[in-house]
Design a protein around this motif. Sequence first.
Motif, PDB file in Angstrom:
ATOM      1  N   HIS A   1       0.826  -1.211   0.000  1.00 39.94           N
ATOM      2  CA  HIS A   1       0.000   0.000   0.000  1.00 39.94           C
ATOM      3  C   HIS A   1       0.861   1.261   0.000  1.00 39.94           C
ATOM      4  O   HIS A   1       0.504   2.267  -0.593  1.00 39.94           O
ATOM      5  CB  HIS A   1      -0.971  -0.006   1.181  1.00 39.94           C
ATOM      6  CG  HIS A   1      -2.004  -1.076   1.068  1.00 39.94           C
ATOM      7  ND1 HIS A   1      -3.046  -1.004   0.177  1.00 39.94           N
ATOM      8  CD2 HIS A   1      -2.136  -2.262   1.715  1.00 39.94           C
ATOM      9  CE1 HIS A   1      -3.797  -2.087   0.283  1.00 39.94           C
ATOM     10  NE2 HIS A   1      -3.256  -2.869   1.203  1.00 39.94           N
ATOM     11  N   TRP A   2       1.992   1.203   0.668  1.00 37.93           N
ATOM     12  CA  TRP A   2       2.899   2.348   0.630  1.00 37.93           C
ATOM     13  C   TRP A   2       3.455   2.531  -0.775  1.00 37.93           C
ATOM     14  O   TRP A   2       3.621   3.652  -1.243  1.00 37.93           O
ATOM     15  CB  TRP A   2       4.035   2.180   1.626  1.00 37.93           C
ATOM     16  CG  TRP A   2       3.648   2.459   3.035  1.00 37.93           C
ATOM     17  CD1 TRP A   2       2.414   2.817   3.511  1.00 37.93           C
ATOM     18  CD2 TRP A   2       4.503   2.409   4.163  1.00 37.93           C
ATOM     19  NE1 TRP A   2       2.459   2.978   4.859  1.00 37.93           N
ATOM     20  CE2 TRP A   2       3.725   2.733   5.293  1.00 37.93           C
ATOM     21  CE3 TRP A   2       5.843   2.113   4.330  1.00 37.93           C
ATOM     22  CZ2 TRP A   2       4.257   2.789   6.577  1.00 37.93           C
ATOM     23  CZ3 TRP A   2       6.372   2.157   5.608  1.00 37.93           C
ATOM     24  CH2 TRP A   2       5.584   2.495   6.712  1.00 37.93           C
ATOM     25  N   TYR A   3       3.763   1.437  -1.417  1.00 39.32           N
ATOM     26  CA  TYR A   3       4.269   1.517  -2.784  1.00 39.32           C
ATOM     27  C   TYR A   3       3.247   2.227  -3.673  1.00 39.32           C
ATOM     28  O   TYR A   3       3.590   3.136  -4.431  1.00 39.32           O
ATOM     29  CB  TYR A   3       4.575   0.116  -3.317  1.00 39.32           C
ATOM     30  CG  TYR A   3       5.098   0.126  -4.722  1.00 39.32           C
ATOM     31  CD1 TYR A   3       6.446   0.336  -4.968  1.00 39.32           C
ATOM     32  CD2 TYR A   3       4.242  -0.047  -5.806  1.00 39.32           C
ATOM     33  CE1 TYR A   3       6.944   0.365  -6.268  1.00 39.32           C
ATOM     34  CE2 TYR A   3       4.728  -0.019  -7.102  1.00 39.32           C
ATOM     35  CZ  TYR A   3       6.072   0.181  -7.330  1.00 39.32           C
ATOM     36  OH  TYR A   3       6.561   0.221  -8.605  1.00 39.32           O
ATOM     37  N   CYS A   4       1.990   1.823  -3.557  1.00 35.70           N
ATOM     38  CA  CYS A   4       0.936   2.451  -4.374  1.00 35.70           C
ATOM     39  C   CYS A   4       0.735   3.920  -3.990  1.00 35.70           C
ATOM     40  O   CYS A   4       0.548   4.773  -4.853  1.00 35.70           O
ATOM     41  CB  CYS A   4      -0.378   1.700  -4.217  1.00 35.70           C
ATOM     42  SG  CYS A   4      -0.339   0.040  -4.912  1.00 35.70           S
ATOM     43  N   ALA A   5       0.777   4.195  -2.694  1.00 40.19           N
ATOM     44  CA  ALA A   5       0.540   5.567  -2.235  1.00 40.19           C
ATOM     45  C   ALA A   5       1.661   6.511  -2.650  1.00 40.19           C
ATOM     46  O   ALA A   5       1.441   7.705  -2.837  1.00 40.19           O
ATOM     47  CB  ALA A   5       0.384   5.590  -0.722  1.00 40.19           C
ATOM     48  N   CYS A   6       2.861   5.988  -2.783  1.00 38.02           N
ATOM     49  CA  CYS A   6       4.018   6.836  -3.074  1.00 38.02           C
ATOM     50  C   CYS A   6       4.429   6.805  -4.535  1.00 38.02           C
ATOM     51  O   CYS A   6       5.368   7.505  -4.924  1.00 38.02           O
ATOM     52  CB  CYS A   6       5.196   6.419  -2.203  1.00 38.02           C
ATOM     53  SG  CYS A   6       4.887   6.726  -0.465  1.00 38.02           S
ATOM     54  N   GLU A   7       3.743   6.015  -5.329  1.00 35.13           N
ATOM     55  CA  GLU A   7       4.079   5.950  -6.740  1.00 35.13           C
ATOM     56  C   GLU A   7       3.848   7.321  -7.367  1.00 35.13           C
ATOM     57  O   GLU A   7       2.836   7.969  -7.124  1.00 35.13           O
ATOM     58  CB  GLU A   7       3.213   4.893  -7.427  1.00 35.13           C
ATOM     59  CG  GLU A   7       3.597   4.656  -8.849  1.00 35.13           C
ATOM     60  CD  GLU A   7       2.786   3.511  -9.453  1.00 35.13           C
ATOM     61  OE1 GLU A   7       3.317   2.848 -10.345  1.00 35.13           O
ATOM     62  OE2 GLU A   7       1.649   3.281  -9.022  1.00 35.13           O
ATOM     63  N   ARG A   8       4.788   7.771  -8.145  1.00 32.36           N
ATOM     64  CA  ARG A   8       4.706   9.090  -8.764  1.00 32.36           C
ATOM     65  C   ARG A   8       4.872   8.974 -10.273  1.00 32.36           C
ATOM     66  O   ARG A   8       5.621   8.128 -10.772  1.00 32.36           O
ATOM     67  CB  ARG A   8       5.824  10.012  -8.249  1.00 32.36           C
ATOM     68  CG  ARG A   8       5.871  10.192  -6.761  1.00 32.36           C
ATOM     69  CD  ARG A   8       4.827  11.210  -6.314  1.00 32.36           C
ATOM     70  NE  ARG A   8       5.042  11.632  -4.951  1.00 32.36           N
ATOM     71  CZ  ARG A   8       4.422  11.118  -3.900  1.00 32.36           C
ATOM     72  NH1 ARG A   8       3.593  10.137  -4.050  1.00 32.36           N
ATOM     73  NH2 ARG A   8       4.651  11.572  -2.694  1.00 32.36           N
ATOM     74  N   VAL A   9       4.180   9.831 -10.959  1.00 30.22           N
ATOM     75  CA  VAL A   9       4.381   9.962 -12.399  1.00 30.22           C
ATOM     76  C   VAL A   9       5.124  11.280 -12.588  1.00 30.22           C
ATOM     77  O   VAL A   9       4.600  12.351 -12.285  1.00 30.22           O
ATOM     78  CB  VAL A   9       3.030   9.985 -13.160  1.00 30.22           C
ATOM     79  CG1 VAL A   9       3.256  10.203 -14.633  1.00 30.22           C
ATOM     80  CG2 VAL A   9       2.274   8.703 -12.899  1.00 30.22           C
ATOM     81  N   PHE A  10       6.355  11.164 -13.023  1.00 28.55           N
ATOM     82  CA  PHE A  10       7.195  12.352 -13.144  1.00 28.55           C
ATOM     83  C   PHE A  10       7.182  12.887 -14.557  1.00 28.55           C
ATOM     84  O   PHE A  10       7.193  12.128 -15.540  1.00 28.55           O
ATOM     85  CB  PHE A  10       8.634  12.031 -12.729  1.00 28.55           C
ATOM     86  CG  PHE A  10       8.774  11.699 -11.274  1.00 28.55           C
ATOM     87  CD1 PHE A  10       8.735  12.698 -10.327  1.00 28.55           C
ATOM     88  CD2 PHE A  10       8.904  10.382 -10.853  1.00 28.55           C
ATOM     89  CE1 PHE A  10       8.854  12.396  -8.970  1.00 28.55           C
ATOM     90  CE2 PHE A  10       9.029  10.076  -9.510  1.00 28.55           C
ATOM     91  CZ  PHE A  10       8.994  11.077  -8.571  1.00 28.55           C
ATOM     92  N   ASN A  11       7.184  14.169 -14.649  1.00 31.74           N
ATOM     93  CA  ASN A  11       7.300  14.861 -15.923  1.00 31.74           C
ATOM     94  C   ASN A  11       8.726  15.402 -15.989  1.00 31.74           C
ATOM     95  O   ASN A  11       9.048  16.354 -15.276  1.00 31.74           O
ATOM     96  CB  ASN A  11       6.289  15.985 -16.020  1.00 31.74           C
ATOM     97  CG  ASN A  11       6.343  16.705 -17.330  1.00 31.74           C
ATOM     98  OD1 ASN A  11       7.330  16.611 -18.064  1.00 31.74           O
ATOM     99  ND2 ASN A  11       5.300  17.464 -17.642  1.00 31.74           N
ATOM    100  N   PRO A  12       9.597  14.826 -16.802  1.00 30.38           N
ATOM    101  CA  PRO A  12      11.013  15.230 -16.811  1.00 30.38           C
ATOM    102  C   PRO A  12      11.215  16.734 -17.046  1.00 30.38           C
ATOM    103  O   PRO A  12      12.195  17.302 -16.622  1.00 30.38           O
ATOM    104  CB  PRO A  12      11.629  14.432 -17.951  1.00 30.38           C
ATOM    105  CG  PRO A  12      10.649  13.369 -18.284  1.00 30.38           C
ATOM    106  CD  PRO A  12       9.304  13.792 -17.779  1.00 30.38           C
ATOM    107  N   LYS A  13      10.280  17.375 -17.709  1.00 28.41           N
ATOM    108  CA  LYS A  13      10.432  18.802 -17.967  1.00 28.41           C
ATOM    109  C   LYS A  13      10.219  19.647 -16.715  1.00 28.41           C
ATOM    110  O   LYS A  13      10.762  20.742 -16.578  1.00 28.41           O
ATOM    111  CB  LYS A  13       9.446  19.258 -19.049  1.00 28.41           C
ATOM    112  CG  LYS A  13       9.718  18.646 -20.406  1.00 28.41           C
ATOM    113  CD  LYS A  13       8.689  19.103 -21.398  1.00 28.41           C
ATOM    114  CE  LYS A  13       8.900  18.383 -22.728  1.00 28.41           C
ATOM    115  NZ  LYS A  13       7.853  18.735 -23.690  1.00 28.41           N
TER     116      LYS A  13
END
Length: 95
Positions: free
Chosen positions: A81-93
Motif C-alpha cells: 500500500h505504501w508503494y501504491c501511495a508513493c508511486e509518482r508519475v514524473f514529468n522530466p520537464k
Amino acid sequence: LLRSVNKGGFINVHAGLDAWSRDEALEFLEFCLAEIDNTAPGITVTFETHRQRLFGSPFQTLDLLTAPSISRLRLNADLSHWYCACERVFNPKND
C-alpha cells in the motif's frame, strides 16, 4: 470472536482516514488504545498500513508514530500500500 482470538489469533484494524489532521488521528488512536485495554486485554490488535487509512503513507505514519501517546501501538505492515501511495508519475520537464 474474542474467545477465538485468545486461542492464538490477532485482530487487524483498517482504521481512520488519511485526510484527518494529526490531532484528529491521535485523538482517535488514543481512544482506540484505551478501548483495546478495556475490552480486549491480552489480545494483540494491530493497525494495518493501508491506502486511504491513517497509515496509508510512510510520511504520515512516521509523523504519527513519533507521538508518545501511541508508542505502544502495533502496526501490521502491508507495504504494498505504501508503494501504491508513493508511486509518482514524473514529468522530466518539470521535475
